[in-house]
Each structure stands twice: as C-alpha cells, then as structure tokens.
Design a protein around this motif. Structure first.
Motif, PDB file in Angstrom:
ATOM      1  N   ILE A   1      -3.344  -2.672  12.133  1.00 29.63           N
ATOM      2  CA  ILE A   1      -3.109  -1.765  11.006  1.00 29.63           C
ATOM      3  C   ILE A   1      -3.608  -0.355  11.322  1.00 29.63           C
ATOM      4  O   ILE A   1      -4.415  -0.158  12.232  1.00 29.63           O
ATOM      5  N   ARG A   2      -3.117   0.619  10.553  1.00 28.50           N
ATOM      6  CA  ARG A   2      -3.573   1.996  10.647  1.00 28.50           C
ATOM      7  C   ARG A   2      -4.000   2.443   9.247  1.00 28.50           C
ATOM      8  O   ARG A   2      -3.212   2.380   8.301  1.00 28.50           O
TER       9      ARG A   2
ATOM     10  N   ILE B   1       2.308  -0.460   4.350  1.00 32.44           N
ATOM     11  CA  ILE B   1       2.318  -1.863   4.729  1.00 32.44           C
ATOM     12  C   ILE B   1       2.464  -2.759   3.498  1.00 32.44           C
ATOM     13  O   ILE B   1       1.903  -2.508   2.443  1.00 32.44           O
TER      14      ILE B   1
ATOM     15  N   SER C   1       0.834  -1.198   0.000  1.00 28.22           N
ATOM     16  CA  SER C   1       0.000   0.000   0.000  1.00 28.22           C
ATOM     17  C   SER C   1       0.868   1.247   0.000  1.00 28.22           C
ATOM     18  O   SER C   1       1.990   1.248   0.521  1.00 28.22           O
TER      19      SER C   1
ATOM     20  N   VAL D   1       2.920  -0.269   9.105  1.00 21.76           N
ATOM     21  CA  VAL D   1       1.604  -0.821   9.449  1.00 21.76           C
ATOM     22  C   VAL D   1       0.481   0.098   8.965  1.00 21.76           C
ATOM     23  O   VAL D   1      -0.664  -0.049   9.371  1.00 21.76           O
ATOM     24  N   SER D   2       0.815   1.037   8.084  1.00 19.64           N
ATOM     25  CA  SER D   2      -0.150   2.026   7.596  1.00 19.64           C
ATOM     26  C   SER D   2      -0.555   1.712   6.164  1.00 19.64           C
ATOM     27  O   SER D   2       0.253   1.228   5.363  1.00 19.64           O
ATOM     28  N   MET D   3      -1.821   2.021   5.829  1.00 21.25           N
ATOM     29  CA  MET D   3      -2.308   1.750   4.478  1.00 21.25           C
ATOM     30  C   MET D   3      -3.296   2.820   4.033  1.00 21.25           C
ATOM     31  O   MET D   3      -3.915   3.505   4.853  1.00 21.25           O
TER      32      MET D   3
ATOM     33  N   TYR E   1      -6.723  -6.078   1.766  1.00 22.29           N
ATOM     34  CA  TYR E   1      -5.999  -6.572   2.940  1.00 22.29           C
ATOM     35  C   TYR E   1      -6.854  -7.570   3.718  1.00 22.29           C
ATOM     36  O   TYR E   1      -6.369  -8.642   4.119  1.00 22.29           O
TER      37      TYR E   1
ATOM     38  N   TRP F   1       2.402  -7.003   2.352  1.00 22.05           N
ATOM     39  CA  TRP F   1       1.987  -8.328   2.826  1.00 22.05           C
ATOM     40  C   TRP F   1       1.823  -9.289   1.658  1.00 22.05           C
ATOM     41  O   TRP F   1       1.723  -8.870   0.504  1.00 22.05           O
TER      42      TRP F   1
END
Length: 368
Positions: free
Chosen positions: A154-155, A76, A67, A126-128, A136, A78
C-alpha cells in the motif's frame, strides 16, 4: 536590508512564536503483559480543540471499505477478512481498535514528522488516506508479522482531513496476542517499521530517537536508593519513590515516553485478564490532562470539554475485550468481541457515553 534590521526581525518572529499558544501533542500508549500471557494494549486520547464524538463501532467480516485520495478520487478498495471493533471518531475514523483475531492498535499524532508518499494517480488503486490505515490493518491481518508484510502493498498519501485542514499526521502502534509490538512511521514517503521492545508510544519525535533518549534514564528504579555518606554527612531518602528521582514530570512527548516506559517496566505483576487491565488503567490514568494542556487545545472552539483526555481505552487481546472510560464518566465499561456476530452483515455503533454524566453510587445506606 541591514544586518541590524535582519536581527531585529528574527528576534521579533522568535518572540511571537514563543508567546503564541500551541497545541500540545499528548496521547500515550502502552502494552502490558499478565502472568497468563494476557497482552493488553491501551492508550489515552487527548484532544482539546473540539469534541471527537467518540463511538464504539463494530464491522463484520466482508465489510467493503474504500479510501479517498487527493482530489476526492477513489483510492484503494477492500473487503474485511476479519471483523473488528474500535473507537470511531467524527463518525469516520477508527483511531484505536482490535479485530476478532486479537490484533490491536492505535494511531497517534505525529505532526512535523509524518512524510507520506507523493500522490500518483496511476497508483490510486493501492493508495489510501492516513486516516484509513488502522482500519485497513485490523480488517486484513491477524499478526504483527502479517502487518509487516502487508505494508509493502500500500501507499499512504497526503489526503487533507476535513476536520484538521491538513493530512492526518500519524504514526501507529500495533500489538498481537503473542506480545509482538511494532511502531509504524512514515519517512520519505515510505513506511518505516520499528520493533517495539519497551511497549510504549507517545508522539514526537521519531520512535528511534525516543529509544535512544531512554539511555539517559537507566538509573531509574522502583526501589529506594541506598543510604550513603558524603564525607561525614549521611545521605538517606527523604521519602518513598527515591529510586525514581530524575523521572521527568512534564507532559512533553519525550518525557511522557520515559515516564510510561518506567511505569511499564516497574508495574505490579498481574495474573492476566481484568487484573492486567486494572493495572494498565492505573498507569494510563496518571497521564490524564486538563483541556488546556492537550492536543489541539490552542484555538479551541465549541462547548468547553471537561478534560483534555477525552477517553482511555484498553484492548485485552487474549480475551478479546475492549474496556474504556471517558472524561464524562469514569466508570469502566466493556465490549466483549466474542459475543459479537462478526458475520452479522452490518456495522453496529453506539456513543462511548449513553449519558454524558458520571453515575455516582450513593452507599450511605450501606453503612453498618
């Protein structure tokens, strides 16, 4: 400034705000359950400003996602635990979909109410962007309970969407094959999760307000009201549907929420599978809009769209089948996720309409 002049200016601003065209937020989502336990999640997609260029896209397990975050940095990253398929908009946003475990969901416009976390570069990992949220969820989780737990890691931060010119203001409805359903909203930078006892979502305002508003319509029924007398005058129903007198008929979000909830609660009992899908289409088709009524209709650019409802999509979470029809072609088409090799190693996609034309079946020659 004199008090008189102050009021004149206020009235002028109010008049302009009333007269200017404004986009109407108009997507509607429902959950319907068949007798065999089939859980169907579906939604209409309204947008009148431009062609969303919807595609059906499938992503295998193991797909790498990344992202963006404000400033164009990387957020983030993944890898997909589950393969997924859904409707891809503008070649970059999965707005509705389902994964191979049967978890399904959709994102809905929530302008003026979505309050994302302030971006902190130290928490980029951890941000998107809001647009990445559904991808996600579908690529990582199999149940609503897993989604609830996973959201804490997540944020969601306000990344400006290139098509909208603002961060995509959203809330989301997520449903699993067991029939559990939640609504995810963002308040004060945090994800707020509501259990969804009525299986319905629209747009503004917040979901808890919508539930409270239902208390104004507890008298609605799918049976006619009983004959009664006012003095010596007999009161009888004028026509069928008298039990639904008072049902709001406009296309504002609160009215559509009430109407969708009433239709779901009074829906025909279905056996499951395609029978439940057919009933869900019947309900959602009553929410179709013209191009001038829909989300983003103000200041529309480009070729005229045939309708405000660009497509309607249903996800059969038990049988893992996605069904849809579009503004160009009302024929129902399906994508069977059980026939997709989600270890294929590459993403697959196709436009929702191979040909943007209604395929009319002439049956004149079959007359006997």
């Amino acid at each position: 400034m004199s008090l008189h002049r102050h009021w004149v200016i206020c009235l002028l601003i109010l008049s302009i705000s009333v007269l200017l065209p404004a986009p109407v937020v108009a997507c509607t989502g429902i959950k319907l359950v068949g007798a065999d336990g089939t859980v169907v999640f579906g939604r209409t997609q309204e947008w009148g400003k431009f062609d969303l260029k919807p595609q059906i896209a499938a992503y295998p397990s193991g797909t790498s996602f990344q992202s963006s975050v404000p400033g164009g940095d990387k957020g983030i990253a993944w890898k997909a635990k589950y393969g997924l398929a859904g409707v891809l908009l503008m070649n970059r946003v999965i707005n509705t979909g389902m994964n191979e475990a049967g978890l399904a969901g959709g994102m809905f416009f929530h302008k003026g109410f979505a309050e994302y976390a302030k971006y902190d570069a130290g928490k980029a990992a951890v941000s998107m962007a809001p647009s990445a949220l559904l991808t996600y969820i579908l690529s990582n989780f199999a149940t609503v309970d897993e989604v609830k737990q996973g959201l804490s890691a997540i944020r969601v931060v306000p990344v400006v969407d290139p098509a909208l010119g603002i961060p995509f203001p959203l809330h989301a409805m997520i449903t699993d094959p067991a029939g559990n359903a939640i609504v995810i909203e963002f308040k004060g930078g945090k994800a707020i999760v509501f259990d969804n006892p009525v299986g319905v979502i629209t747009n503004n305002p917040t979901f808890d307000w919508q539930l409270t508003n239902l208390r104004n319509y507890g008298n609605l029924s799918n049976t006619p009201f009983a004959d009664t007398k006012w003095g010596d005058y007999e009161i009888t129903p004028l026509a069928g549907g008298s039990g639904m007198l008072g049902l709001p008929g406009d296309f504002t979000s609160p009215s559509r929420f009430v109407r969708a909830a009433a239709f779901v609660q009074t829906a025909r009992k279905t056996t499951g599978g395609e029978d439940t899908v057919q009933e869900a289409f019947r309900i959602l088709d009553s929410f179709d809009l013209s191009a001038t009524q829909s989300e983003g209709s103000a200041g529309a650019t480009g070729p005229s769209l045939l309708a405000g409802t660009q497509y309607t999509v249903l996800n059969d979470t038990k049988n893992k089948i996605i069904y849809y029809h579009t503004m160009f072609n009302r024929r129902v088409r399906m994508v069977d996720l059980t026939k997709i090799d989600f270890k294929m190693g590459k993403a697959l996609s196709m436009p929702l309409d191979q040909v943007r034309k209604q395929d009319v079946d002439e049956v004149t020659g079959k007359l006997r």
